[in-house]
Design a protein around this motif. Structure first.
Motif: not given
Length: 333
Positions: A178-182, A184-186, A193-199, A306-312
């Motif tokens: 989850p903390f790798e900038e590249e 491959g998970f968009d 907006g979540l991608q930019g927020l995560s950076l 991260g990749i393990a998303q929840l139904p939020l």
């Protein structure tokens, strides 16, 4: 311990799916004498393994088969012998009155085909509804969480497998990916907006250093048996009360890990802060508050970016607030 004997064959693994024929499944060396299969169906969503409900002329059972990959994400390799860890867990707790009452009974195990038969608990539902708005707890359901973790964390265990390969797999998705900038998970495919927020968090060196230290602790051998994946999808509400399933991530570690994961999901579900305080009033084992907070923060962050998303149904601002809260929890260790 279970009275059944694990069966094995010299044939190659039979790879099952929801559409496997009755004839194929009947051919497996896992059935009782004169047992005839009548139907096969999916037993619900499963992230890690194939899970089928098999009805026969004698009973209804759950058949689980592990594959060399994560079922929900086939591109992710996974240890195929994880099903044996689940078996070991269920066997270990069978003589504990409380833990066995909260768990399905193992019925048969076939190592060659990586198949575990367990008791069918009926058409239960998991607790994913907790993530919805205005969810309220039934007091007996909430108390079941503490009863189970109290009994589990107080259990005297000396011979549980280290489950290191599953821990390594989990470690990657808890502390690294989850903390790798590249990676491959968009994240914008989840929410614009979540991608930019995560950076900001992926570039936070202090945060990543704290996560590295916490991850090393996670990988080390502890003294307390943990469920290892204690969140709403692993809790099942049945006609006979709450049951706890999917224990392939079980390991000997810090009790704070199970607690931190649990409390993170209270946060992600926007549960009132009283949920955590009420749980801790019922919890009997000693614990480090800072370590609970660190694991809690990690779980919040990996579920949001991260990749393990929840139904939020959280807004971007709500996720931003949670991510910042999680960062501070991690850095507080």
């Amino acid at each position: 311990m279970s009275s059944f004997e694990a069966t094995n064959t010299k044939s190659s693994m039979i790879d099952l799916n929801e559409h496997s024929s009755l004839h194929l499944v009947q051919s497996l060396p896992i059935w009782q004498e004169n047992e005839k299969l009548e139907s096969i169906a999916s037993a619900g969503e499963s992230n890690m393994n194939l899970v089928l409900r098999v009805k026969t002329n004698l009973r209804s059972v759950i058949l689980k088969q592990s594959k060399p990959f994560v079922r929900k994400f086939p591109q992710i390799p996974a240890p195929i012998d994880r099903i044996e860890i689940e078996l070991c867990y269920y066997q270990l707790i069978e003589d504990d009155e409380i833990l066995s009452s909260f768990s399905p009974r193992p019925l048969n195990y076939n190592a060659e085909h990586h198949i575990l038969l367990i008791e069918d608990l009926g058409n239960g539902t998991d607790f994913s509804a907790m993530y919805g708005q205005d969810y309220t707890w039934d007091s007996s359901d909430f108390n079941a969480l503490s009863q189970y973790l109290n009994a589990l964390h107080e259990l005297q265990v000396s011979n549980f497998p280290d489950n290191l390969e599953m821990k390594k797999l989990n470690h990657e998705h808890l502390f690294q990916f989850p903390f790798e900038e590249e990676n491959g998970f968009d994240l914008d495919s989840i929410q614009p907006g979540l991608q930019g927020l995560s950076l900001a968090y992926k570039r936070d060196l202090d945060l990543k250093s704290a996560l590295e230290a916490l991850g090393k602790r996670y990988l080390s051998q502890g003294t307390i048996l943990l469920h290892g994946d204690f969140h709403p999808s692993s809790w099942l509400k049945t006609e006979n009360g709450v049951k706890f399933i999917d224990t392939e991530f079980a390991f000997m570690g810090d009790c704070e890990f199970d607690l931190g994961v649990l409390f993170a999901h209270f946060d992600l579900a926007q549960q009132d802060t009283s949920c955590q305080s009420n749980f801790l009033k019922l919890y009997r084992h000693s614990y480090s508050e800072k370590l609970v907070d660190a694991y809690r923060g990690m779980e919040i962050m990996r579920r949001l970016i991260g990749i393990a998303q929840l139904p939020l149904s959280l807004t971007l601002e709500e996720k931003k607030s949670l991510l910042e809260k999680a960062r501070l929890l991690i850095l507080s260790q």
